[in-house]
Design an enzyme around this catalytic site. Sequence first.
Site, PDB file in Angstrom:
ATOM      1  CG  ASP A   1      38.115  49.659  44.947  1.00 28.87           C
ATOM      2  OD1 ASP A   1      39.275  49.324  44.920  1.00 28.87           O
ATOM      3  OD2 ASP A   1      37.380  50.841  46.422  1.00 28.87           O
TER       4      ASP A   1
ATOM      5  CG  ASP B   1      40.571  45.258  47.723  1.00 28.29           C
ATOM      6  OD1 ASP B   1      39.932  46.538  48.515  1.00 28.29           O
ATOM      7  OD2 ASP B   1      40.265  44.199  47.112  1.00 28.29           O
TER       8      ASP B   1
ATOM      9  CD  GLU C   1      42.533  47.455  51.600  1.00 26.48           C
ATOM     10  OE1 GLU C   1      41.599  47.940  52.241  1.00 26.48           O
ATOM     11  OE2 GLU C   1      42.460  46.787  50.841  1.00 26.48           O
TER      12      GLU C   1
ATOM     13  CG  HIS D   1      34.386  50.652  51.479  1.00 29.10           C
ATOM     14  ND1 HIS D   1      35.678  51.490  51.829  1.00 29.10           N
ATOM     15  CD2 HIS D   1      34.881  49.562  51.545  1.00 29.10           C
ATOM     16  CE1 HIS D   1      35.897  50.830  51.613  1.00 29.10           C
ATOM     17  NE2 HIS D   1      35.873  49.296  51.064  1.00 29.10           N
ATOM     18  CG  ASP D   2      36.807  47.770  53.960  1.00 29.29           C
ATOM     19  OD1 ASP D   2      36.351  47.776  54.023  1.00 29.29           O
ATOM     20  OD2 ASP D   2      37.960  48.003  53.057  1.00 29.29           O
TER      21      ASP D   2
END
Length: 550
Positions: A96, A197, A249, A323-324
């Site tokens: 990431d 990200d 993302e 995870h969000d």
Amino acid sequence: MEHLKDKVIYQLYPKSFNDTNGDGIGDIRGIIEKLDYLEQLGIDMIWMNPIFVSPQKDNGYDITDYYQIDPMFGTMEELEELIQKAKEKNIELMFDMVLNHTSITHEWFQRALAGEKKYQDFYIIRPAKEDGSLPTNWESKFGGPAWEPFGDTGEYYLHLYDVTQADLNWRNPEVRKELYKIVNFWLEKGMTGFRFDVLNVIGKDEVLVDSTGDNEKSLYTDTPIVHEWVQEMNRESFGAHENIITVGEMSSTTVENGILYSDPARNELSMIFSFHHLKVDYENGEKWTDVPFDFLALKQILDEWQAGMQKGNGWNALFWNNHDQPRANSRFGDPEKYPYETATMLAQTIHLLRGTPYIYQGEEIGMTNPDFNDISEYVDVESHNAYESLRLAGKTHEEAMTIIKQKSRDTSRIPMQWDSSLNAGFTTGTPWLKVADNSSHINVEKELAEGRIFPYYQQLIRLRKEMPIIADGSYEGILLDDPEVFAYVREKEDEKLLVLSHFYGTDYAFTLPEEFTTAEAKWLVGNYEEVPLTTEMTLRPYETVAFLLE
Ligand code: GLC
Ligand code: CA
């Protein structure tokens, strides 16, 4: 991009995956321990959330040192061992990369604060307006203003996220060079995948202006220069290697930009995450609200992305969870009454679409949102900020908690449920975030012994590898106005695959267009016993079924 189409990626949240030294925090050794489990599931690649040195104000998305593993996760040697052992099982690793911002504890920011001009130019620092107010009226995505005083200089630094996450100045070529160097370092280590990200917010203008409210995101999102920089990063780093898988993302993006990012001819990324389909339970676009999800909107959005990206030769990442996000089972189904049907219906709906499916840890065993009643049981900064604003806006504690329980990012960050022992077999110590009560009956051990969700995921993964129509067929949405059924057709050569998913908990009768029922139909996969394809169909609670037509 051919190497991509039949792959399935598993996202694991290192902090909550498996703790082997009893400090309550998942670690690299813990991932190594569970490689057999992941191999058994059949996935091709593991995306791990950041494990770099970090003060953990935003769970590792606030990075102090991009070249070092945080000791709480283990050592570089352990990471190398993980890469090696995963490779032996044909599992690749995706790291990431948080390149929009660093933690303010990063050396660059510290040297900037200490007065070094060179590093001040690494960040986005601006003077106050003439009237003494903040440089712009922008808001942080985690609440509050997006500007924070830069030491005692009288100036301010931009942080689109937490105050400890300072946005980097991508306009500075020195910054870009440093960032590509980081990507190259990890490529050399053996990473073959990268998740970038919030990549589409890196392109801030030189001159920053006030927003008029609803145009705020457009001032810094998907600006044309982002595509130039992504192409540059591709050239300067991963693009020089074979078969690297990348995913960006993309916050609040558009299909048009999604195509630009992921059309292989443009040499940007392999695919993107977009989030519009996960905002269908927001009231007027506001996340911290409590409303049922809008099923027709969900269908319309997924259809728009499927059809739109296909048309422009783009490629979607397919996912319900990360995870969000709160757990999709809790959001779009009924995991109390129909745990198996809910989990498998949601899985099948996206695994048979065009794109690359992602499985988020615990999804394959039907994990749900936990039932925490006190805000102190949550760790996430965004949740705490939201609780405060909800209370300030006049909500009672109970009202605020009803919303937090449904929407907090911690709902999916809770420890992985391995068995029914204390702390779910995740740790022998005190977990950094509480374990869900339902771990006594929703856990890996039980699922592998007698469950039906894990085997269903195995089957979906296998089908994608065996059937080019799933990996590579075209997509067409049908029954778009039907209020309960999600339906689409994949097509390749002379074959069609018809997928029908029922999103509600009662029996539901509907009529299929005749073109489907006159063809030779073969039941392929479903979460109830085999049924024939007929013009008048009745689907049971959360039933999903797929037929091959010739
Ligand atoms: C992404 C991450 C999220 C993080 C944010 C800021 O949205 O997924 O967890 O808080 O970026 O880095
Ligand atoms: Ca540990």
